[in-house]
Design a protein around this motif. Structure first.
Motif, PDB file in Angstrom:
ATOM      1  N   VAL A 173      22.211  21.041 -18.792  1.00 20.60           N
ATOM      2  CA  VAL A 173      22.083  20.374 -17.490  1.00 20.60           C
ATOM      3  C   VAL A 173      20.708  19.723 -17.355  1.00 20.60           C
ATOM      4  CG1 VAL A 173      21.960  20.765 -14.994  1.00 20.60           C
ATOM      5  CG2 VAL A 173      23.800  21.789 -16.318  1.00 20.60           C
ATOM      6  N   LEU A 174      19.658  20.432 -17.747  1.00 17.81           N
ATOM      7  CA  LEU A 174      18.312  19.872 -17.668  1.00 17.81           C
ATOM      8  C   LEU A 174      18.185  18.636 -18.557  1.00 17.81           C
ATOM      9  CD1 LEU A 174      15.445  20.177 -16.516  1.00 17.81           C
ATOM     10  CD2 LEU A 174      14.914  21.509 -18.546  1.00 17.81           C
ATOM     11  N   SER A 175      18.709  18.718 -19.769  1.00 16.01           N
ATOM     12  CA  SER A 175      18.659  17.571 -20.675  1.00 16.01           C
ATOM     13  C   SER A 175      19.454  16.402 -20.121  1.00 16.01           C
ATOM     14  CB  SER A 175      19.215  17.950 -22.045  1.00 16.01           C
ATOM     15  OG  SER A 175      18.421  18.912 -22.651  1.00 16.01           O
ATOM     16  N   LEU A 176      20.589  16.703 -19.522  1.00 18.24           N
ATOM     17  CA  LEU A 176      21.419  15.651 -18.941  1.00 18.24           C
ATOM     18  C   LEU A 176      20.712  14.971 -17.773  1.00 18.24           C
ATOM     19  CD1 LEU A 176      24.365  14.513 -19.259  1.00 18.24           C
ATOM     20  CD2 LEU A 176      24.898  15.908 -17.290  1.00 18.24           C
ATOM     21  N   VAL A 177      20.088  15.750 -16.922  1.00 22.70           N
ATOM     22  CA  VAL A 177      19.347  15.176 -15.790  1.00 22.70           C
ATOM     23  C   VAL A 177      18.179  14.341 -16.304  1.00 22.70           C
ATOM     24  CG1 VAL A 177      17.875  15.746 -13.808  1.00 22.70           C
ATOM     25  CG2 VAL A 177      20.049  16.934 -14.127  1.00 22.70           C
ATOM     26  N   PHE A 178      17.448  14.857 -17.283  1.00 23.14           N
ATOM     27  CA  PHE A 178      16.311  14.122 -17.834  1.00 23.14           C
ATOM     28  C   PHE A 178      16.776  12.822 -18.498  1.00 23.14           C
ATOM     29  CE2 PHE A 178      13.107  13.354 -21.209  1.00 23.14           C
ATOM     30  CZ  PHE A 178      12.031  13.115 -20.380  1.00 23.14           C
ATOM     31  N   THR A 179      17.867  12.892 -19.246  1.00 22.73           N
ATOM     32  CA  THR A 179      18.404  11.691 -19.889  1.00 22.73           C
ATOM     33  C   THR A 179      18.848  10.682 -18.840  1.00 22.73           C
ATOM     34  OG1 THR A 179      19.132  13.007 -21.767  1.00 22.73           O
ATOM     35  CG2 THR A 179      20.149  10.853 -21.510  1.00 22.73           C
ATOM     36  N   MET A 204       8.005  15.639 -14.946  1.00 24.74           N
ATOM     37  CA  MET A 204       7.556  16.781 -14.144  1.00 24.74           C
ATOM     38  C   MET A 204       8.670  17.823 -13.997  1.00 24.74           C
ATOM     39  SD  MET A 204       4.420  16.201 -13.517  1.00 24.74           S
ATOM     40  CE  MET A 204       3.864  17.101 -12.109  1.00 24.74           C
ATOM     41  N   LEU A 205       9.908  17.362 -13.887  1.00 28.54           N
ATOM     42  CA  LEU A 205      11.048  18.266 -13.776  1.00 28.54           C
ATOM     43  C   LEU A 205      11.186  19.126 -15.029  1.00 28.54           C
ATOM     44  CD1 LEU A 205      13.586  18.956 -12.027  1.00 28.54           C
ATOM     45  CD2 LEU A 205      14.802  17.307 -13.441  1.00 28.54           C
ATOM     46  N   VAL A 206      11.084  18.510 -16.184  1.00 28.92           N
ATOM     47  CA  VAL A 206      11.174  19.263 -17.441  1.00 28.92           C
ATOM     48  C   VAL A 206       9.993  20.228 -17.566  1.00 28.92           C
ATOM     49  CG1 VAL A 206      11.150  19.060 -19.961  1.00 28.92           C
ATOM     50  CG2 VAL A 206      12.532  17.501 -18.612  1.00 28.92           C
ATOM     51  N   ALA A 207       8.804  19.793 -17.171  1.00 31.62           N
ATOM     52  CA  ALA A 207       7.633  20.674 -17.234  1.00 31.62           C
ATOM     53  C   ALA A 207       7.810  21.874 -16.305  1.00 31.62           C
ATOM     54  CB  ALA A 207       6.365  19.900 -16.873  1.00 31.62           C
ATOM     55  N   CYS A 208       8.298  21.639 -15.099  1.00 34.00           N
ATOM     56  CA  CYS A 208       8.521  22.750 -14.153  1.00 34.00           C
ATOM     57  C   CYS A 208       9.578  23.713 -14.680  1.00 34.00           C
ATOM     58  CB  CYS A 208       8.927  22.209 -12.793  1.00 34.00           C
ATOM     59  SG  CYS A 208       7.582  21.397 -11.929  1.00 34.00           S
ATOM     60  N   ALA A 209      10.634  23.191 -15.270  1.00 33.55           N
ATOM     61  CA  ALA A 209      11.657  24.060 -15.859  1.00 33.55           C
ATOM     62  C   ALA A 209      11.064  24.887 -16.997  1.00 33.55           C
ATOM     63  CB  ALA A 209      12.834  23.228 -16.357  1.00 33.55           C
ATOM     64  N   GLY A 210      10.198  24.281 -17.787  1.00 36.37           N
ATOM     65  CA  GLY A 210       9.539  25.017 -18.863  1.00 36.37           C
ATOM     66  C   GLY A 210       8.618  26.110 -18.342  1.00 36.37           C
ATOM     67  N   ILE A 211       7.910  25.818 -17.273  1.00 42.53           N
ATOM     68  CA  ILE A 211       7.034  26.835 -16.666  1.00 42.53           C
ATOM     69  C   ILE A 211       7.862  28.000 -16.130  1.00 42.53           C
ATOM     70  CG2 ILE A 211       5.481  27.280 -14.717  1.00 42.53           C
ATOM     71  CD1 ILE A 211       4.409  24.395 -15.154  1.00 42.53           C
ATOM     72  N   ILE A 212       8.961  27.687 -15.454  1.00 44.67           N
ATOM     73  CA  ILE A 212       9.842  28.739 -14.934  1.00 44.67           C
ATOM     74  C   ILE A 212      10.389  29.578 -16.084  1.00 44.67           C
ATOM     75  CG2 ILE A 212      12.066  29.165 -13.816  1.00 44.67           C
ATOM     76  CD1 ILE A 212      11.400  26.712 -12.022  1.00 44.67           C
ATOM     77  N   ARG A 213      10.787  28.916 -17.156  1.00 43.63           N
ATOM     78  CA  ARG A 213      11.311  29.648 -18.323  1.00 43.63           C
ATOM     79  C   ARG A 213      10.250  30.558 -18.928  1.00 43.63           C
ATOM     80  NH1 ARG A 213      11.466  27.398 -23.537  1.00 43.63           N
ATOM     81  NH2 ARG A 213      12.128  29.049 -24.888  1.00 43.63           N
ATOM     82  N   LEU A 214       9.031  30.057 -19.036  1.00 45.47           N
ATOM     83  CA  LEU A 214       7.942  30.865 -19.603  1.00 45.47           C
ATOM     84  C   LEU A 214       7.591  32.063 -18.729  1.00 45.47           C
ATOM     85  CD1 LEU A 214       5.515  28.114 -20.914  1.00 45.47           C
ATOM     86  CD2 LEU A 214       6.632  29.874 -22.290  1.00 45.47           C
ATOM     87  N   LEU A 215       7.590  31.866 -17.419  1.00 44.05           N
ATOM     88  CA  LEU A 215       7.155  32.920 -16.514  1.00 44.05           C
ATOM     89  C   LEU A 215       8.250  33.926 -16.158  1.00 44.05           C
ATOM     90  CD1 LEU A 215       4.959  30.854 -14.019  1.00 44.05           C
ATOM     91  CD2 LEU A 215       4.199  32.275 -15.936  1.00 44.05           C
TER      92      LEU A 215
END
Length: 144
Positions: A76-82, A47-58
């Motif tokens: 940072v996002l990849s590191l948190v997700f990993t 969900m965190l990666v999806a929200c970051a993607g939505i923010i990036r798109l918008l």
């Protein structure tokens, strides 16, 4: 345009996976508690990666060049997700609590290292190319 379509596809995929992990029913038995924690942690990561993607798109325009801030945010996002995937995996294989604590501290230390080095890069632009390499090395260390 193609990158926007790919972004929409990966945001949709991560949203579906995140929601699926939250709605999957696991029996209420004590021996399944670690699996439930694992599922919630992994679902939160998706969900965190999806929200970051939505923010990036918008909020951010699609460009062909990647800025330092963009690469820092992606790292940072990849590191948190990993890290979340790693912690989820530790719960899934039922690692002992002391081992989990040590490995969580390692993941947190890596996240702090990348965050501090990224902020230094924002303050001292001359060091950005070196810091990108350093952040990549920390990320690879955590993945290994």
């Amino acid at each position: 345009m193609e990158s926007r379509i790919l972004s929409i596809i990966y945001v949709t995929l991560f949203l579906v996976l995140g929601v699926a992990l939250y709605v999957v029913i696991i029996p209420s038995k004590k021996e399944y508690n670690d699996y439930k924690k694992s599922r919630h942690i992994l679902g939160f990561g998706f969900m965190l990666v999806a929200c970051a993607g939505i923010i990036r798109l918008l909020c951010f325009p699609q460009t062909n060049e990647i800025s330092y801030i963009g690469s820092f945010a992606a790292t940072v996002l990849s590191l948190v997700f990993t890290s979340l995937n790693f912690i989820s995996f530790l719960y899934m294989i039922e690692t002992s609590r002391p081992k989990r604590k040590v490995l969580k501290k390692i993941a947190l230390a890596c996240a702090i290292l990348v965050s501090v080095s990224g902020i230094i890069g924002l303050l001292l632009p001359a060091l950005q190319s070196y810091l990108k390499i350093f952040m990549s090395m920390v990320y690879i260390f955590l993945c290994i």
